[in-house]
Design a protein around this motif. Structure first.
Motif, PDB file in Angstrom:
ATOM      1  N   ASP A 328       0.845  -1.202  -0.023  1.00 22.17           N
ATOM      2  CA  ASP A 328       0.000   0.119   0.014  1.00 22.17           C
ATOM      3  C   ASP A 328       0.959   1.148  -0.189  1.00 22.17           C
ATOM      4  O   ASP A 328       1.864   1.336   0.716  1.00 22.17           O
ATOM      5  N   VAL A 329       0.595   2.224  -0.564  1.00 24.96           N
ATOM      6  CA  VAL A 329       0.910   3.616  -0.613  1.00 24.96           C
ATOM      7  C   VAL A 329       0.334   4.831  -0.417  1.00 24.96           C
ATOM      8  O   VAL A 329      -1.085   4.755  -0.891  1.00 24.96           O
ATOM      9  N   ALA A 330       0.606   5.656   0.489  1.00 24.43           N
ATOM     10  CA  ALA A 330      -0.201   6.823   0.827  1.00 24.43           C
ATOM     11  C   ALA A 330       0.514   7.988   0.850  1.00 24.43           C
ATOM     12  O   ALA A 330       1.925   7.849   1.216  1.00 24.43           O
ATOM     13  N   VAL A 331      -0.011   9.081   0.847  1.00 24.82           N
ATOM     14  CA  VAL A 331       0.657  10.375   0.938  1.00 24.82           C
ATOM     15  C   VAL A 331       0.099  11.259   2.068  1.00 24.82           C
ATOM     16  O   VAL A 331      -1.410  11.080   2.235  1.00 24.82           O
ATOM     17  N   GLY A 332       1.000  11.892   2.693  1.00 26.68           N
ATOM     18  CA  GLY A 332       0.497  13.034   3.591  1.00 26.68           C
ATOM     19  C   GLY A 332       1.446  13.957   3.857  1.00 26.68           C
ATOM     20  O   GLY A 332       2.107  14.380   2.856  1.00 26.68           O
ATOM     21  N   ASP A 333       1.634  14.674   5.020  1.00 29.99           N
ATOM     22  CA  ASP A 333       2.097  15.802   5.286  1.00 29.99           C
ATOM     23  C   ASP A 333       3.552  15.197   5.961  1.00 29.99           C
ATOM     24  O   ASP A 333       3.349  14.489   6.854  1.00 29.99           O
ATOM     25  N   SER A 334       4.746  15.729   5.718  1.00 31.70           N
ATOM     26  CA  SER A 334       5.799  15.574   6.464  1.00 31.70           C
ATOM     27  C   SER A 334       5.981  16.584   7.561  1.00 31.70           C
ATOM     28  O   SER A 334       5.315  17.525   7.537  1.00 31.70           O
ATOM     29  N   GLU A 335       6.866  16.385   8.662  1.00 26.61           N
ATOM     30  CA  GLU A 335       7.034  17.202   9.686  1.00 26.61           C
ATOM     31  C   GLU A 335       7.458  18.546   9.298  1.00 26.61           C
ATOM     32  O   GLU A 335       7.162  19.507   9.759  1.00 26.61           O
ATOM     33  N   ALA A 336       8.279  18.421   8.134  1.00 28.03           N
ATOM     34  CA  ALA A 336       8.910  19.722   7.730  1.00 28.03           C
ATOM     35  C   ALA A 336       7.748  20.575   6.635  1.00 28.03           C
ATOM     36  O   ALA A 336       8.268  21.590   6.259  1.00 28.03           O
ATOM     37  N   GLY A 337       6.736  20.117   6.333  1.00 26.79           N
ATOM     38  CA  GLY A 337       5.799  20.728   5.666  1.00 26.79           C
ATOM     39  C   GLY A 337       5.513  20.296   4.452  1.00 26.79           C
ATOM     40  O   GLY A 337       5.031  20.770   3.625  1.00 26.79           O
ATOM     41  N   GLY A 338       6.634  19.360   3.930  1.00 24.39           N
ATOM     42  CA  GLY A 338       6.468  18.772   2.769  1.00 24.39           C
ATOM     43  C   GLY A 338       5.385  17.772   2.373  1.00 24.39           C
ATOM     44  O   GLY A 338       4.566  17.498   3.460  1.00 24.39           O
ATOM     45  N   ALA A 339       5.855  16.753   1.415  1.00 27.96           N
ATOM     46  CA  ALA A 339       5.033  15.575   1.506  1.00 27.96           C
ATOM     47  C   ALA A 339       5.701  14.293   2.085  1.00 27.96           C
ATOM     48  O   ALA A 339       7.109  14.366   2.402  1.00 27.96           O
ATOM     49  N   ARG A 340       5.050  13.475   2.528  1.00 22.31           N
ATOM     50  CA  ARG A 340       5.471  11.991   3.153  1.00 22.31           C
ATOM     51  C   ARG A 340       4.572  10.911   2.403  1.00 22.31           C
ATOM     52  O   ARG A 340       3.138  10.802   2.374  1.00 22.31           O
ATOM     53  N   PHE A 341       5.543  10.012   1.755  1.00 17.59           N
ATOM     54  CA  PHE A 341       4.881   9.014   1.208  1.00 17.59           C
ATOM     55  C   PHE A 341       5.263   7.619   2.010  1.00 17.59           C
ATOM     56  O   PHE A 341       6.283   7.573   2.463  1.00 17.59           O
ATOM     57  N   GLU A 342       4.107   6.929   2.439  1.00 24.01           N
ATOM     58  CA  GLU A 342       4.407   5.912   3.279  1.00 24.01           C
ATOM     59  C   GLU A 342       4.085   4.603   2.273  1.00 24.01           C
ATOM     60  O   GLU A 342       2.915   4.226   1.693  1.00 24.01           O
ATOM     61  N   ILE A 343       4.874   3.673   2.438  1.00 27.31           N
ATOM     62  CA  ILE A 343       4.848   2.405   1.625  1.00 27.31           C
ATOM     63  C   ILE A 343       4.901   1.143   2.514  1.00 27.31           C
ATOM     64  O   ILE A 343       5.762   0.968   3.400  1.00 27.31           O
TER      65      ILE A 343
END
Length: 353
Positions: A328-343
């Protein structure tokens, strides 16, 4: 399914299977027997649910050996905590054939483990995909020759004509974009129905190699850091070794890194990408502009891009690669305000790192 669900099948499980609109077949892992099937299997295969307890694969697969091998691979993925998916040519009771797609998951009730197959008729989708593949093959082949010719003309002009370099540089950038589009289309077409060539993959090695492929470099350490004109990569500790297709996973990370660099904003020299281990997988964080919440549903679709120079295929390749592995892959916010992709859904290799 009530007459077919014997005493070995938990009542709650039977109710869930009964209520599903897709064809569902439940197999007990220990015995290998089919212990339940819902009414939808008759709509799909033409065989009554009770028949599936006695049917061999020859009765509902055009190529039983190939279908059996594909299902065995999906079963292994399911038993290791993922969702195994495979496509196969099925045969109905009247002899007609269609393309079926099976999703296999594992569930345990009491002390018994079951594999649940959800089967869908995907013939129309398969035909559309074949048409798209034929079109893509023709398109990429017919574009390659004129693109090479155009590049050659630019090279000649650079050697023969004084001045105008900025216009030639623009042409080179246009040609690079065309080449990227051709490469991405070929990747999507080539990988869509090819089963992953699974083996032990050292994620630290693949991640650093992918960063170098998009223009980076660095040295090994407890936290690997690689710096280049496109920013910096930090690999936070040991990412582990997983069962995966080495080449396809490398392309997955290449596309995530290219996406981060492309969406870094005006100061691309300062983009930082961090790859870290999370339960069941890895996270890729950047400190760029991020993905707006309203766009997250479509970010993995064909053609979606908000960055200059993007082909619109990169994140779709990421999603397709993850799906092929049962991840599964999902996208959200990183702590730095950018993108976070979790696989997630990755399975550790038995061979270790």
């Amino acid at each position: 399914m009530r007459d077919f669900a014997d005493e070995r099948v938990d009542g709650a499980l039977a109710q869930v299977v009964d209520g599903m609109g897709d064809a569902v077949v439940v197999r007990e892992v220990a015995s290998g027997e089919v212990v339940a099937a819902n009414g939808a299997v008759e709509d799909v295969f033409g065989h009554a649910p009770a028949d599936f307890r006695e049917l061999d694969a020859e009765a509902y697969a055009a190529d039983p050996e190939r279908a059996g091998d594909a299902r065995a691979a999906a079963d292994r993925t399911a038993r290791q905590g993922g969702v195994g998916r495979f496509r196969w040519e099925a045969e109905r009771r009247d002899g007609t054939t269609f393309w079926a797609e099976s999703s296999v998951s594992s569930t345990t009730v009491g002390d018994r483990e079951y594999l649940v197959d959800v089967v869908r008729d995907v013939t129309e989708r398969a035909e559309r995909e074949r048409d798209l593949e034929r079109f893509a093959e023709i398109l990429t082949h017919d574009l390659t020759s004129p693109l090479n010719a155009a590049r050659a003309q630019v090279k000649i002009l650079r050697g023969e004509v004084a001045g105008g370099e900025e216009f030639l540089d623009r042409l080179d950038r246009v040609h690079d974009r065309m080449e990227s589009i051709i490469g991405d289309v070929r990747t999507l077409v080539g990988d869509r129905h090819r089963e992953p060539d699974l083996g032990p993959v050292d994620l630290n090695r693949v991640v650093v190699g992918a960063w170098e492929a998009v223009g980076g470099g660095g040295e090994e350490g407890e936290a690997t850091r690689a710096d280049d004109a496109g920013g910096s990569l930090i690999v936070d500790g040991d990412l582990g070794t997983v069962e995966a297709d080495d080449g396809r996973v490398c392309r997955l990370f290449e596309n995530l890194f290219e996406n981060a660099i492309r969406h870094a904003g005006d100061d691309t020299d300062c983009v930082t990408v961090t790859v870290s281990s999370i339960p069941g997988g890895v996270a890729v964080d950047d400190d760029g502009s991020g993905v707006p919440e309203a766009d997250r549903e479509q970010v993995f679709e064909y053609g979606y891009t908000t960055g200059d120079g993007g082909t619109g295929f990169g994140l779709n390749i990421v999603a397709a690669t993850a799906e092929a592995h049962g991840w599964d892959v999902a996208v959200g916010d990183s702590e730095a305000g950018g993108a976070r992709f979790e696989i997630t859904g990755m399975r550790e290799s038995d061979e270790g790192s």
